[in-house]
Design an enzyme around this catalytic site. Structure first.
Site, PDB file in Angstrom:
ATOM      1  CG  ASP A 139      -1.996  -1.033   1.223  1.00 27.72           C
ATOM      2  OD1 ASP A 139      -3.091  -0.741   0.737  1.00 27.72           O
ATOM      3  OD2 ASP A 139      -1.749  -2.155   1.713  1.00 27.72           O
ATOM      4  CD  GLU A 166      -7.351   3.043   1.947  1.00 28.57           C
ATOM      5  OE1 GLU A 166      -8.057   2.453   2.765  1.00 28.57           O
ATOM      6  OE2 GLU A 166      -7.105   2.605   0.805  1.00 28.57           O
ATOM      7  CG  ASP A 179     -10.478  -1.049  -3.784  1.00 27.16           C
ATOM      8  OD1 ASP A 179     -10.806  -0.913  -2.597  1.00 27.16           O
ATOM      9  OD2 ASP A 179     -11.301  -1.217  -4.701  1.00 27.16           O
ATOM     10  CG  HIS A 233     -16.483  -4.558   2.571  1.00 27.36           C
ATOM     11  ND1 HIS A 233     -15.410  -5.013   1.836  1.00 27.36           N
ATOM     12  CD2 HIS A 233     -15.952  -4.008   3.693  1.00 27.36           C
ATOM     13  CE1 HIS A 233     -14.286  -4.738   2.478  1.00 27.36           C
ATOM     14  NE2 HIS A 233     -14.597  -4.143   3.603  1.00 27.36           N
ATOM     15  CB  SER A 266     -10.581  -4.797  -5.147  1.00 31.59           C
ATOM     16  OG  SER A 266     -10.592  -5.489  -6.389  1.00 31.59           O
ATOM     17  CE  LYS A 283     -17.147  -5.626  -5.013  1.00 30.61           C
ATOM     18  NZ  LYS A 283     -15.845  -5.744  -4.339  1.00 30.61           N
ATOM     19  NE  ARG A 299     -18.656  -0.586  -0.147  1.00 31.95           N
ATOM     20  CZ  ARG A 299     -17.526  -1.205   0.185  1.00 31.95           C
ATOM     21  NH1 ARG A 299     -17.057  -2.166  -0.585  1.00 31.95           N
ATOM     22  NH2 ARG A 299     -16.864  -0.864   1.268  1.00 31.95           N
ATOM     23  CG  ASP A 359     -12.988   2.175  -0.962  1.00 23.08           C
ATOM     24  OD1 ASP A 359     -11.867   1.727  -1.274  1.00 23.08           O
ATOM     25  OD2 ASP A 359     -13.358   2.320   0.213  1.00 23.08           O
TER      26      ASP A 359
END
Length: 345
Positions: A47, A70, A137, A230, A254, A257, A271, A284
């Protein structure tokens, strides 16, 4: 006349490509250098390294732009061992992608690396050119050996206009899941969406992608999060039943999708809000949202509102995400609202 963001799109592709070299090395390493952030979510040396690589590329090309990232470099400044691990990754990725230096620059020292990570400190907002970056992500998927993505988007005056995503573990050909892996998606507003192999030569333009035309929702399929925290799997099952969908959902981590439904691997991404207080982060969703829209889809929140990227680091005025092909989005949204009304979320 609409702005042409071809240069920004190319820089985004190159930045994601360089960062994906780094994350892929970390993915296949036994040492991922995982630490926990204040919200208990994991962060790895990948990251940190990917954030420095991407921000370095963006600021080399567009030094006046801002970045919403992030991560910050506090851990690296305090822990020499972790700093060295990250610097070795960054140095290696820059050396391996030296052909890109003319367009996205280089990173010379560990101190410069940490300074670049900390340049991801923009609070976002409605004015100016602001990039939204998620260096990895789907970190939990990354750690368990699943899907993850390096995600970058440009917002101009609060509107997403460019997006690029590197998905190192996604099959290039969905019909051949055991074949070559590593996909680069990119898009710009009004210019369509493409995919290409992550390791393709720099002159490859990519293949245009488009969502499936859904004429019978009962034959559609969902992509949903692996993590139940999530999105509610139970509510999603109820929505599928209401729509007559019987196919098993494809679960992956992540923004891969978004890429999967944009190129037709699946048809619907939900989501669903799991609490009244949770706020989605702009990094995101920014790149994936534009990718789906440019591939023929519609993306809203769970009550049909446009996702608002102009109010800071979160989508605080939105709840959940509903992404589907434009001709069936309203039907999917109606089923989502009916189900969520039962839970008062």
């Amino acid at each position: 006349m609409a702005a042409n963001y071809a240069v920004e799109r190319k820089v985004a592709e190159l930045a994601v490509r360089r960062a994906s070299i780094l994350t892929n090395k970390t993915f296949h390493s036994l040492v991922k250098g995982t630490v926990s952030k204040e919200d208990k979510s994991p962060v790895t040396i990948g990251d940190f390294g990917a954030q420095s690589a991407v921000i370095g590329a963006v600021l080399h090309a567009f030094p006046g732009d801002a970045v919403v990232g992030e991560e910050d470099a506090d851990v690296l400044r305090q822990d020499e061992n972790t700093r060295t691990l990250v610097w070795d990754l960054v140095k290696g990725a820059v050396e391996e992608s030296a052909a890109l230096n003319g367009e996205i620059g280089t990173i010379q020292t560990a101190e410069e690396m940490m300074d670049l990570i900390d340049r991801g400190n923009s609070e976002g907002g409605p004015k100016g050119r602001i990039w939204a970056l998620d260096p990895i992500d789907g970190t939990k998927g990354f750690l368990r050996g699943g899907q993850y993505a390096v995600c970058l988007a440009l917002m101009v005056d609060g509107e997403v206009v460019v997006g690029a995503m590197g998905c190192p573990n996604l099959p290039v050909d969905p019909a051949n899941p055991d074949g070559e892996r590593g996909v680069l998606f990119s898009t710009a507003k009004g210019a369509g969406a493409i995919q290409k192999p992550l390791n393709s030569s720099l002159d490859v333009e990519g293949t245009p992608i488009a969502m499936n035309k859904v004429t019978d929702l009962s034959q559609a399929s969902f992509c949903e999060s692996v993590e139940a925290g999530h999105s509610s799997h139970g509510q999603q099952a109820a929505i599928a039943k209401a729509l007559g969908i019987t196919k098993d959902s494809v679960r992956m981590d992540s923004q891969a999708k978004y890429g999967s439904i944009a190129r037709g691997d699946g048809d619907i991404y939900l989501r669903l809000p799991t609490s009244k207080s949770y706020q989605e982060k702009i990094w995101d969703h920014a790149a994936g949202k534009l990718l789906v829209e440019e591939a023929g889809g519609v993306v809203t929140d769970s009550v049909g509102k446009t996702l608002d990227f102009s109010i800071g680091r979160t989508l605080r005025d939105n709840k959940g995400v509903v992404a589907a092909e434009k001709d069936v989005h309203q039907q999917v949204l109606d089923a989502v609202m009916a189900e969520l009304s039962k839970a008062s979320l």
